[in-house]
Design a protein around this motif. Structure first.
Motif, PDB file in Angstrom:
ATOM      1  N   ALA A  11       4.667   3.857  -4.438  1.00  0.00           N
ATOM      2  CA  ALA A  11       4.748   4.940  -5.403  1.00  0.00           C
ATOM      3  C   ALA A  11       6.203   5.332  -5.614  1.00  0.00           C
ATOM      4  O   ALA A  11       7.015   5.230  -4.686  1.00  0.00           O
ATOM      5  CB  ALA A  11       3.951   6.141  -4.894  1.00  0.00           C
ATOM      6  N   PRO A  12       6.574   5.755  -6.830  1.00  0.00           N
ATOM      7  CA  PRO A  12       7.951   6.174  -7.078  1.00  0.00           C
ATOM      8  C   PRO A  12       8.437   7.243  -6.101  1.00  0.00           C
ATOM      9  O   PRO A  12       9.622   7.288  -5.755  1.00  0.00           O
ATOM     10  CB  PRO A  12       7.904   6.705  -8.516  1.00  0.00           C
ATOM     11  CG  PRO A  12       6.761   5.988  -9.146  1.00  0.00           C
ATOM     12  CD  PRO A  12       5.751   5.823  -8.053  1.00  0.00           C
ATOM     13  N   SER A  13       7.510   8.084  -5.656  1.00  0.00           N
ATOM     14  CA  SER A  13       7.884   9.148  -4.717  1.00  0.00           C
ATOM     15  C   SER A  13       8.152   8.613  -3.315  1.00  0.00           C
ATOM     16  O   SER A  13       8.739   9.306  -2.481  1.00  0.00           O
ATOM     17  CB  SER A  13       6.759  10.178  -4.641  1.00  0.00           C
ATOM     18  OG  SER A  13       5.582   9.583  -4.117  1.00  0.00           O
ATOM     19  N   GLY A  14       7.689   7.391  -3.037  1.00  0.00           N
ATOM     20  CA  GLY A  14       7.855   6.818  -1.712  1.00  0.00           C
ATOM     21  C   GLY A  14       6.844   7.295  -0.693  1.00  0.00           C
ATOM     22  O   GLY A  14       6.902   6.913   0.476  1.00  0.00           O
ATOM     23  N   THR A  15       5.876   8.096  -1.122  1.00  0.00           N
ATOM     24  CA  THR A  15       4.896   8.641  -0.174  1.00  0.00           C
ATOM     25  C   THR A  15       3.725   7.699   0.064  1.00  0.00           C
ATOM     26  O   THR A  15       2.964   7.884   1.020  1.00  0.00           O
ATOM     27  CB  THR A  15       4.356   9.990  -0.673  1.00  0.00           C
ATOM     28  OG1 THR A  15       3.767   9.808  -1.970  1.00  0.00           O
ATOM     29  CG2 THR A  15       5.479  11.018  -0.776  1.00  0.00           C
ATOM     30  N   VAL A  16       3.537   6.687  -0.805  1.00  0.00           N
ATOM     31  CA  VAL A  16       2.423   5.759  -0.678  1.00  0.00           C
ATOM     32  C   VAL A  16       2.927   4.332  -0.877  1.00  0.00           C
ATOM     33  O   VAL A  16       3.664   4.057  -1.826  1.00  0.00           O
ATOM     34  CB  VAL A  16       1.315   6.047  -1.712  1.00  0.00           C
ATOM     35  CG1 VAL A  16       0.212   4.991  -1.622  1.00  0.00           C
ATOM     36  CG2 VAL A  16       0.726   7.429  -1.516  1.00  0.00           C
ATOM     37  N   THR A  17       2.524   3.430   0.012  1.00  0.00           N
ATOM     38  CA  THR A  17       2.790   2.003  -0.155  1.00  0.00           C
ATOM     39  C   THR A  17       1.483   1.252   0.042  1.00  0.00           C
ATOM     40  O   THR A  17       0.806   1.418   1.057  1.00  0.00           O
ATOM     41  CB  THR A  17       3.835   1.486   0.840  1.00  0.00           C
ATOM     42  OG1 THR A  17       5.063   2.198   0.655  1.00  0.00           O
ATOM     43  CG2 THR A  17       4.094  -0.004   0.632  1.00  0.00           C
ATOM     44  N   ILE A  18       1.117   0.436  -0.957  1.00  0.00           N
ATOM     45  CA  ILE A  18      -0.106  -0.354  -0.897  1.00  0.00           C
ATOM     46  C   ILE A  18       0.266  -1.818  -0.686  1.00  0.00           C
ATOM     47  O   ILE A  18       1.160  -2.341  -1.356  1.00  0.00           O
ATOM     48  CB  ILE A  18      -0.924  -0.224  -2.191  1.00  0.00           C
ATOM     49  CG1 ILE A  18      -1.252   1.245  -2.488  1.00  0.00           C
ATOM     50  CG2 ILE A  18      -2.217  -1.032  -2.092  1.00  0.00           C
ATOM     51  CD1 ILE A  18      -1.916   1.449  -3.837  1.00  0.00           C
ATOM     52  N   THR A  19      -0.426  -2.469   0.241  1.00  0.00           N
ATOM     53  CA  THR A  19      -0.193  -3.885   0.515  1.00  0.00           C
ATOM     54  C   THR A  19      -1.527  -4.618   0.535  1.00  0.00           C
ATOM     55  O   THR A  19      -2.496  -4.129   1.113  1.00  0.00           O
ATOM     56  CB  THR A  19       0.505  -4.079   1.876  1.00  0.00           C
ATOM     57  OG1 THR A  19       1.707  -3.302   1.904  1.00  0.00           O
ATOM     58  CG2 THR A  19       0.857  -5.540   2.109  1.00  0.00           C
ATOM     59  N   ARG A  20      -1.577  -5.789  -0.109  1.00  0.00           N
ATOM     60  CA  ARG A  20      -2.771  -6.625  -0.046  1.00  0.00           C
ATOM     61  C   ARG A  20      -2.394  -7.974   0.539  1.00  0.00           C
ATOM     62  O   ARG A  20      -1.426  -8.602   0.095  1.00  0.00           O
ATOM     63  CB  ARG A  20      -3.395  -6.842  -1.416  1.00  0.00           C
ATOM     64  CG  ARG A  20      -4.718  -7.626  -1.364  1.00  0.00           C
ATOM     65  CD  ARG A  20      -5.300  -7.952  -2.731  1.00  0.00           C
ATOM     66  NE  ARG A  20      -5.570  -6.738  -3.475  1.00  0.00           N
ATOM     67  CZ  ARG A  20      -4.830  -6.311  -4.493  1.00  0.00           C
ATOM     68  NH1 ARG A  20      -3.780  -7.007  -4.885  1.00  0.00           N
ATOM     69  NH2 ARG A  20      -5.121  -5.200  -5.111  1.00  0.00           N
ATOM     70  N   THR A  21      -3.133  -8.429   1.542  1.00  0.00           N
ATOM     71  CA  THR A  21      -2.855  -9.702   2.196  1.00  0.00           C
ATOM     72  C   THR A  21      -4.143 -10.495   2.375  1.00  0.00           C
ATOM     73  O   THR A  21      -5.246  -9.937   2.356  1.00  0.00           O
ATOM     74  CB  THR A  21      -2.206  -9.499   3.579  1.00  0.00           C
ATOM     75  OG1 THR A  21      -3.090  -8.713   4.398  1.00  0.00           O
ATOM     76  CG2 THR A  21      -0.860  -8.795   3.471  1.00  0.00           C
ATOM     77  N   GLY A  22      -3.988 -11.800   2.567  1.00  0.00           N
ATOM     78  CA  GLY A  22      -5.114 -12.658   2.909  1.00  0.00           C
ATOM     79  C   GLY A  22      -6.179 -12.770   1.844  1.00  0.00           C
ATOM     80  O   GLY A  22      -7.331 -13.116   2.150  1.00  0.00           O
ATOM     81  N   GLU A  23      -5.818 -12.527   0.584  1.00  0.00           N
ATOM     82  CA  GLU A  23      -6.841 -12.565  -0.462  1.00  0.00           C
ATOM     83  C   GLU A  23      -7.147 -14.014  -0.860  1.00  0.00           C
ATOM     84  O   GLU A  23      -6.248 -14.827  -1.053  1.00  0.00           O
ATOM     85  CB  GLU A  23      -6.392 -11.786  -1.690  1.00  0.00           C
ATOM     86  CG  GLU A  23      -7.492 -11.669  -2.743  1.00  0.00           C
ATOM     87  CD  GLU A  23      -7.005 -11.152  -4.080  1.00  0.00           C
ATOM     88  OE1 GLU A  23      -7.846 -11.006  -4.982  1.00  0.00           O
ATOM     89  OE2 GLU A  23      -5.788 -10.919  -4.231  1.00  0.00           O
TER      90      GLU A  23
END
Length: 226
Positions: free
Chosen positions: A49-61
């Motif tokens: 997120a631009p605010s830096g409060t949330v980071t989403i990661t997807r792996t192993g798809e």
């Protein structure tokens, strides 16, 4: 930081339809129906997120695609697997309850904000539609809930030309800052009634409630269902 993990599909698989989306030519893969099971490895992804409060990661798809047993060219079956992680640095300590977005306004309903921050992951499936980021709506209002989902649950979609539907694989409330993970293995999606080419792509969305409401969405790479 808290540790919250989910393995498999712990809740109902549910889907919500949205209106026809604009077609954007991507030239992704062959549109012919597969004659045998096809394994599709998919790349990892990350978005902050631009605010830096949330980071989403997807792996192993990855996905395993099969033609319909009816062999009529209008059906396919796909088994999808992956792991979606949300690192949330800041969020109000919400409680599960009525919809409650920023400053007590309703949330977008893409992941059904309901008094707590929320993580949801699933797939966007389209018939004769190239699913690009600028060709899909970020929000879904209304829809149909499928109850009784469990590990290995499946959902069937009837798709006509130009139709797009969201299939939610799993979701989790975020009641405080922490590390949240949703893992799914061989969740089955059946597509029926689509005589043309079909595509799908993963989505993971995190909504953070409060006066500084935010929504962060990570899309996966589109892939052909034949």
């Amino acid at each position: 930081m808290s540790e919250n993990r989910t393995s498999g599909v712990r809740r109902a698989v549910r889907f919500a339809g949205i209106g026809a989306a604009a077609s954007v030519a991507l030239g992704l893969m062959s549109t012919g129906a597969a004659n045998a099971d096809t394994f599709v490895p998919l790349p990892d992804g990350q978005k902050a997120a631009p605010s830096g409060t949330v980071t989403i990661t997807r792996t192993g798809e990855h996905a395993l695609i099969s033609p319909s047993l009816a062999a009529n060219g209008a059906g396919r079956v796909v088994w999808v697997s992956g792991n979606a992680v949300a690192d949330v640095a800041e969020t109000p300590e919400g409680t599960v309850g009525p919809n409650n977005g920023a400053a007590n306004l309703p949330g977008s309903n893409n992941s059904s904000t309901h008094g707590a921050s929320h993580l949801a992951t699933g797939y966007i499936v389209g018939c004769q539609v190239d699913i690009a980021s600028n060709a899909i709506s970020a929000g879904v209002s209304g829809g149909v809930n499928l109850s009784g989902g469990s590990l290995g649950a499946s959902v069937g979609l009837n798709l006509g030309p130009g139709e797009v539907k969201f299939v939610e694989i799993d979701s989790k409330d975020i009641l405080k800052a922490g590390h949240y993970s949703v893992e799914y293995q061989d969740a089955q999606i059946q597509v029926n009634g689509c005589a043309g080419y079909a595509q799908a792509r993963a989505y993971t969305v995190v909504e953070v409630i409060g006066d500084h409401y935010s929504k962060t969405t990570l899309y996966g790479q589109p892939f052909s269902l034949g």
